[in-house]
Design a protein around this motif. Sequence first.
Motif, PDB file in Angstrom:
ATOM      1  N   VAL A   1       2.733   1.343  -4.097  1.00 54.33           N
ATOM      2  CA  VAL A   1       2.089   1.357  -5.414  1.00 54.33           C
ATOM      3  C   VAL A   1       2.083   2.740  -6.063  1.00 54.33           C
ATOM      4  O   VAL A   1       1.901   2.844  -7.286  1.00 54.33           O
ATOM      5  CB  VAL A   1       0.646   0.814  -5.333  1.00 54.33           C
ATOM      6  CG1 VAL A   1       0.649  -0.683  -5.082  1.00 54.33           C
ATOM      7  CG2 VAL A   1      -0.158   1.555  -4.271  1.00 54.33           C
TER       8      VAL A   1
ATOM      9  N   TYR B   1      -6.391  -3.663  -6.131  1.00 48.66           N
ATOM     10  CA  TYR B   1      -5.823  -2.577  -6.930  1.00 48.66           C
ATOM     11  C   TYR B   1      -6.107  -2.808  -8.406  1.00 48.66           C
ATOM     12  O   TYR B   1      -6.483  -1.884  -9.138  1.00 48.66           O
ATOM     13  CB  TYR B   1      -4.317  -2.482  -6.707  1.00 48.66           C
ATOM     14  CG  TYR B   1      -3.933  -1.867  -5.390  1.00 48.66           C
ATOM     15  CD1 TYR B   1      -4.012  -0.492  -5.173  1.00 48.66           C
ATOM     16  CD2 TYR B   1      -3.506  -2.663  -4.332  1.00 48.66           C
ATOM     17  CE1 TYR B   1      -3.662   0.077  -3.960  1.00 48.66           C
ATOM     18  CE2 TYR B   1      -3.149  -2.099  -3.110  1.00 48.66           C
ATOM     19  CZ  TYR B   1      -3.232  -0.736  -2.931  1.00 48.66           C
ATOM     20  OH  TYR B   1      -2.889  -0.177  -1.724  1.00 48.66           O
TER      21      TYR B   1
ATOM     22  N   VAL C   1       1.470   0.153 -11.691  1.00 49.45           N
ATOM     23  CA  VAL C   1       0.986  -0.496 -10.470  1.00 49.45           C
ATOM     24  C   VAL C   1       0.914  -2.006 -10.657  1.00 49.45           C
ATOM     25  O   VAL C   1       1.321  -2.780  -9.775  1.00 49.45           O
ATOM     26  CB  VAL C   1      -0.387   0.070 -10.064  1.00 49.45           C
ATOM     27  CG1 VAL C   1      -0.987  -0.734  -8.907  1.00 49.45           C
ATOM     28  CG2 VAL C   1      -0.260   1.534  -9.661  1.00 49.45           C
TER      29      VAL C   1
ATOM     30  N   ASP D   1       0.824  -1.211   0.000  1.00 52.98           N
ATOM     31  CA  ASP D   1       0.000   0.000   0.000  1.00 52.98           C
ATOM     32  C   ASP D   1       0.859   1.262   0.000  1.00 52.98           C
ATOM     33  O   ASP D   1       0.426   2.310  -0.492  1.00 52.98           O
ATOM     34  CB  ASP D   1      -0.915   0.016   1.230  1.00 52.98           C
ATOM     35  CG  ASP D   1      -1.916  -1.126   1.227  1.00 52.98           C
ATOM     36  OD1 ASP D   1      -2.311  -1.551   0.122  1.00 52.98           O
ATOM     37  OD2 ASP D   1      -2.293  -1.594   2.305  1.00 52.98           O
TER      38      ASP D   1
ATOM     39  N   ARG E   1      -3.335  -7.684  -3.685  1.00 45.96           N
ATOM     40  CA  ARG E   1      -2.990  -7.094  -4.972  1.00 45.96           C
ATOM     41  C   ARG E   1      -4.206  -6.972  -5.887  1.00 45.96           C
ATOM     42  O   ARG E   1      -4.276  -6.107  -6.759  1.00 45.96           O
ATOM     43  CB  ARG E   1      -1.913  -7.940  -5.653  1.00 45.96           C
ATOM     44  CG  ARG E   1      -0.662  -8.140  -4.816  1.00 45.96           C
ATOM     45  CD  ARG E   1       0.226  -9.247  -5.379  1.00 45.96           C
ATOM     46  NE  ARG E   1      -0.460 -10.537  -5.379  1.00 45.96           N
ATOM     47  CZ  ARG E   1       0.041 -11.666  -5.875  1.00 45.96           C
ATOM     48  NH1 ARG E   1       1.243 -11.644  -6.435  1.00 45.96           N
ATOM     49  NH2 ARG E   1      -0.647 -12.795  -5.826  1.00 45.96           N
TER      50      ARG E   1
END
Length: 373
Positions: free
Chosen positions: A42, A259, A165, A39, A256
Amino acid sequence: MTSKTEVRRGLEGVVVDTTRISLVDGEAGVLSYRGLPIDDLVSAPFGEVAALVVDDVRSEGLAREASAHAALSARERALVLSLPSETHPMHVLQGITPLLDRSEAFADRGEAAQGFAIAAKLPALVATHLRREAVQDAHALDPALQFLERIGAPDTDIARRAYSVTQILQIEHSFNASTFVARACASTLAPVENALSAAFGTLHGVLHGGADQAALETADKVGSPDRAAAFVDECLASKTKVMGMGHREYKVLDPRARYLKALAAELCAGTPHEQTYLTLVAIEDRFIERMAEVGKPLYANLEFYKGVIYRTLGIPTPFFTANFALARVYGYLAHFAESREDNRLVRPKALYTGRDVSCLLYTSDAADERVRV
C-alpha cells in the motif's frame, strides 16, 4: 444427469481453476498479490503494484511506458464526447473500451501488454466523460495520479495517498464475478478489449462494484450519527441488507477496510464530508454491536468507506464504479494472460428441470416430425 446432482448456485465453493495472481484468505483476513501481502504494497506507487499484478515484476517500468500512450486520440475523444452527458460511466467504459486504438508500441509484446496500453487510456476516457471536454495531458506518470490531475482533485498529499491506496486495494481479488467473466470471455479466444468490456459490464452490478455508491447513499439517507442506531435496528427487523457490511469471502474484518476507514477519517477531517464519515462510523458500530448479540460477527468491507473518499476527492457518485474499474482492469489483464497460458473453453453444465422429454423422439427428416415412442 439426475435430480440428485448437487447444484452450487453462484458457483459457491466450486474450484474452477488455479491462479498465481492473488490469494484471498477469508478465514484469516489476508489478501496478497503475487505472494506479497497488501500491507507491504500500500505504500508503493499504484503503477508499480499494477505492473506486479499483471507482469509479476515489481517495477514502474511498464506503467511508465504505457503512460506515454495514455492520452486519447482525437477520434477517441470524439467518441466519448458524442455520448449524452447522462450516459452512465460504466456504459461508457463497456462500450468505448473495445473501440480504443491499440498502441503500435506494444504490438509485438502480446495481447496482455496491449491491454495494459488500453488500460492506460481509461483514466483519460473517464475524466473526459466527467469533464465533458478534452482533458489536458497529465504531468504525473502514475495512472492513478493522472486521473486525479485530469479531474482537478485536491492537490494535497492526503488526497493523493488516499486515492492511490484505495486503488491499490482494488486491483485484484481472485475469482470475483467480473474477473471470472473476463476469464470466461478470454477462454473463447476473444480479443483482450472484449474481455475487459465484458468484465466492466459485470462490475456495474450493485452486488459487485456498485456497493460503494449504495453505502454512501445509505449514509446520506440516515443523515447524522445520532440516527444510525435506529436505522440499523429497522434494517435488521425488516431483514433489509445494510450495503457495505459483511463480505462473501471474509469471515473476519476485510483487510482492505481498515486502511480505507483510517484514510477516510484523515481525508474528511475538517471538510463538509466529515459528518458523512461520522455517520458511516455510527452505522458500522451499531451493526457490529447487533451482530455480536446474535453471535454472528460481521464488519464493514472495502466498499463501506470508499464512497466518502471518492466524494471528498471530487468524484461524482455515478463515477464511483468507474473508478473501481480503473484499478480492477489490471487484475482482469492478469487473469486474461494467465488463462491464455493453458487455455480451456469455459463450458459448464446445467441441470435441466423443465418438462419431461424422455418419451419424445425428434426425427431429423425434412418435416422435423415429432414421433412418440
